[in-house]
Design a protein around this motif. Structure first.
Motif, mmCIF file in Angstrom:
data_model
loop_
_atom_site.group_PDB
_atom_site.id
_atom_site.type_symbol
_atom_site.label_atom_id
_atom_site.label_comp_id
_atom_site.label_asym_id
_atom_site.label_seq_id
_atom_site.Cartn_x
_atom_site.Cartn_y
_atom_site.Cartn_z
ATOM 1 N N LYS A 218 0.821 -1.221 0.000
ATOM 2 C CA LYS A 218 0.000 0.000 0.000
ATOM 3 C C LYS A 218 0.852 1.266 0.000
ATOM 4 O O LYS A 218 0.487 2.265 -0.606
ATOM 5 N N ASP A 219 1.982 1.236 0.687
ATOM 6 C CA ASP A 219 2.839 2.427 0.714
ATOM 7 C C ASP A 219 3.823 2.440 -0.445
ATOM 8 O O ASP A 219 4.247 3.504 -0.894
ATOM 9 N N SER A 220 4.190 1.257 -0.949
ATOM 10 C CA SER A 220 5.116 1.164 -2.082
ATOM 11 C C SER A 220 4.945 -0.197 -2.749
ATOM 12 O O SER A 220 5.194 -1.230 -2.132
ATOM 13 N N ILE A 221 4.529 -0.178 -4.029
ATOM 14 C CA ILE A 221 4.289 -1.461 -4.699
ATOM 15 C C ILE A 221 5.578 -2.233 -4.931
ATOM 16 O O ILE A 221 5.542 -3.440 -5.188
ATOM 17 N N SER A 222 6.710 -1.559 -4.821
ATOM 18 C CA SER A 222 7.986 -2.259 -4.994
ATOM 19 C C SER A 222 8.251 -3.235 -3.844
ATOM 20 O O SER A 222 9.125 -4.092 -3.939
ATOM 21 N N LYS A 223 7.482 -3.109 -2.748
ATOM 22 C CA LYS A 223 7.686 -3.974 -1.575
ATOM 23 C C LYS A 223 6.646 -5.080 -1.465
ATOM 24 O O LYS A 223 6.633 -5.829 -0.492
ATOM 25 N N VAL A 224 5.764 -5.210 -2.473
ATOM 26 C CA VAL A 224 4.683 -6.200 -2.409
ATOM 27 C C VAL A 224 5.219 -7.597 -2.137
ATOM 28 O O VAL A 224 6.121 -8.077 -2.836
ATOM 29 N N ALA A 225 4.691 -8.245 -1.100
ATOM 30 C CA ALA A 225 4.977 -9.637 -0.745
ATOM 31 C C ALA A 225 6.407 -9.877 -0.252
ATOM 32 O O ALA A 225 6.799 -11.017 -0.022
ATOM 33 N N ILE A 226 7.190 -8.830 -0.069
ATOM 34 C CA ILE A 226 8.535 -8.989 0.492
ATOM 35 C C ILE A 226 8.416 -9.264 1.995
ATOM 36 O O ILE A 226 7.674 -8.588 2.703
ATOM 37 N N ILE A 227 9.143 -10.274 2.474
ATOM 38 C CA ILE A 227 9.039 -10.683 3.876
ATOM 39 C C ILE A 227 9.654 -9.635 4.799
ATOM 40 O O ILE A 227 10.799 -9.222 4.616
ATOM 41 N N ASP A 228 8.860 -9.195 5.764
ATOM 42 C CA ASP A 228 9.348 -8.289 6.802
ATOM 43 C C ASP A 228 9.947 -9.114 7.937
ATOM 44 O O ASP A 228 11.113 -8.916 8.319
ATOM 45 N N THR A 229 9.160 -10.053 8.497
ATOM 46 C CA THR A 229 9.671 -10.942 9.545
ATOM 47 C C THR A 229 9.132 -12.356 9.342
ATOM 48 O O THR A 229 8.097 -12.557 8.700
ATOM 49 N N TYR A 230 9.862 -13.321 9.904
ATOM 50 C CA TYR A 230 9.424 -14.729 9.918
ATOM 51 C C TYR A 230 9.509 -15.206 11.349
ATOM 52 O O TYR A 230 10.582 -15.168 11.959
ATOM 53 N N LYS A 231 8.361 -15.585 11.908
ATOM 54 C CA LYS A 231 8.266 -15.961 13.323
ATOM 55 C C LYS A 231 8.815 -14.862 14.223
ATOM 56 O O LYS A 231 9.447 -15.117 15.249
ATOM 57 N N GLY A 232 8.600 -13.624 13.793
ATOM 58 C CA GLY A 232 8.996 -12.469 14.594
ATOM 59 C C GLY A 232 10.475 -12.165 14.569
ATOM 60 O O GLY A 232 10.953 -11.290 15.296
ATOM 61 N N LYS A 233 11.272 -12.860 13.724
ATOM 62 C CA LYS A 233 12.726 -12.688 13.709
ATOM 63 C C LYS A 233 13.165 -11.944 12.424
ATOM 64 O O LYS A 233 12.449 -11.919 11.427
ATOM 65 N N ARG A 234 14.420 -11.562 12.496
ATOM 66 C CA ARG A 234 15.102 -10.922 11.351
ATOM 67 C C ARG A 234 15.178 -11.870 10.158
ATOM 68 O O ARG A 234 15.533 -13.021 10.277
ATOM 69 N N SER A 235 14.833 -11.331 8.981
ATOM 70 C CA SER A 235 14.893 -12.144 7.764
ATOM 71 C C SER A 235 16.196 -11.862 7.005
ATOM 72 O O SER A 235 16.783 -10.788 7.128
ATOM 73 N N ILE A 236 16.650 -12.837 6.241
ATOM 74 C CA ILE A 236 17.858 -12.666 5.426
ATOM 75 C C ILE A 236 17.508 -11.810 4.210
ATOM 76 O O ILE A 236 16.416 -11.893 3.665
#
Length: 433
Positions: A218-236
């Protein structure tokens, strides 16, 4: 007569200027209109085309496995020799064919969280053998026992159970058992309640992976479906490598960099992966990440296949590995306008740490530590030919057509303006003379 000619030239120049200005205006305005139209359909929210395809993907996703078959188990146990492995595979399963569950939008940070139900269907036509194929691999329960129970007295008890069950440092298991689980004879003798089922991905079917949290765009379509966190942890993370043409669609290729697996000395962001359990040589080794905390204390380490990007000491006890970037790196091909991932290859290796133990007989002769590769996997998906054709016509084609119109208007307008103005000036010069 001269006035008519001059007026005609000026008119032509004005028309050219108008065309050029219109073409120039069309660039930002047209791009803005297309972006607005695309953004409406690619954000991950109820009612959009993207959301419908995202909840249950129509693209077939496969997970290929290569198993490291140990060739010299007796030499390793008796002489602490290097472990000789032979890669066998691929064995292919279709995965991620079930619809996402527990989908929850978070308007505060424009993310959506979900669970991905697990399911795997074996694909014989894409495999080198069957699920009944046998492999000599590390005994998962025995290797983990000394880590989970470091107390010497407990290890004496464990040793008697290991001997009684005739278990060893290595075992022979079928593909199905190794991946999805088997009843371990050593654990079955435990005098206290303990799970007797063991497997690299046990439990899997009828479970769910996550929670994933991804950006909804919604704020930037370039970020669509990009993982922010997995199980609340830092993603690679991944970094841009090059432009790629995928079935006629221009995409950006992002790759998992070597820095993501660097030691804390090289990359301070990786300090959390240097724990007391890892054989880290004062945190200077690199190429493997300790995920034992996520695996109930089991000494599980992940790396890229064949220890790609790892320090030499990590693989010095293993023979038969041949790392190369083309086969073993992870990449994503992202369409820059929509932010959609149209092709990816997620490659990962699962390893177990084995240490010598004076109290456990089958580990007693070991003189060093081993980070033993069990298998590596490649989870891959590519946009199908029909969807690629539709994407080209609905997105790429329209953008290319608009760009062509913009360039034609701008070019024709500039040429007309310059030509008519030159003619007008020439005529004015002749008239003055």
């Amino acid at each position: 007569m001269g006035c008519d000619r001059n007026c005609g030239l000026i008119t032509g120049a004005v028309i050219g200027a108008v065309l050029a200005v219109f073409g120039g205006i069309l660039m930002p305005v047209g791009d803005m209109l297309i972006q607005k139209t695309i953004k409406k359909e690619v954000v991950l929210e109820e009612g959009t085309i993207a959301f419908k395809n995202w909840v249950k993907t129509g693209t077939e996703i496969y997970r290929q496995f290569w198993i490291f078959d140990v060739q010299n188990p007796q030499e390793v146990m008796m002489n602490s020799s290097n472990i000789q492995v032979k890669q066998r595979g691929p064995y292919t399963y279709r995965v991620r064919f079930l619809a996402k569950e527990n989908i929850t939008q978070d308007p505060k940070d424009n993310t959506v969280s979900f669970l991905q139900p697990n399911g795997a269907i074996f694909e014989p036509s894409l495999s080198v053998g069957t699920e009944a194929d046998n492999f000599t691999v590390l005994n998962l329960a025995v290797a983990a026992a000394s880590h989970i129970y470091p107390n010497p007295f407990v290890q004496v008890v464990l040793n008697s159970l290991i001997n009684k069950s005739k278990s060893s440092m290595f075992q022979v298991r079928t593909l199905r058992e190794l991946l999805w689980g088997y009843t371990d004879p050593f654990l079955s003798l435990a005098p206290y309640p303990v799970s007797t089922r063991v497997g690299m991905f046990y439990p899997y079917n009828n479970t769910a992976d996550g929670v994933y949290k991804v950006f909804n765009g919604k704020d930037s379509i370039s970020k669509v479906a990009i993982i922010d966190t997995y199980k609340g942890k830092r993603s690679i993370y991944a970094v841009f490598e090059s432009d790629v043409n995928l079935k006629g669609i221009p995409v950006y290729r992002f790759v998992l960099p070597s820095k993501a697996f660097a030691s804390p000395v090289q990359n301070p962001d990786n300090h959390c992966f240097c724990t007391e359990k890892i054989i880290s040589k004062n945190c200077t080794s690199y190429g493997v990440l300790d995920i034992s905390k996520c695996k109930e204390g089991k000494p599980v380490y992940i790396s890229l296949p064949h220890f790609l990007y790892a320090s030499p000491d990590v693989s010095e006890t293993i023979d038969g590995l041949n790392p190369n970037e083309e086969e073993h790196r992870t990449y994503l091909d992202i369409e820059p306008i929509t932010g959609f991932t149209l092709q990816f290859a997620k490659r990962l290796q699962v390893n177990l740490l084995v240490k010598p133990s004076n109290k456990i007989q089958v580990l007693k002769r070991l003189k060093r530590n081993y980070i033993v590769p069990i298998l590596w996997l490649n989870e891959t998906g590519t946009i199908g030919d029909e969807k690629a054709k539709m994407f080209r016509s609905q997105v790429t084609g329209k953008i290319n057509l608009l760009g062509l119109i913009e360039m034609i208007l701008l070019s024709v307008g500039v040429v007309m303006f310059v030509a008519f103005m030159i003619s007008y000036c020439a005529c004015r010069s002749k008239t003055i003379k």
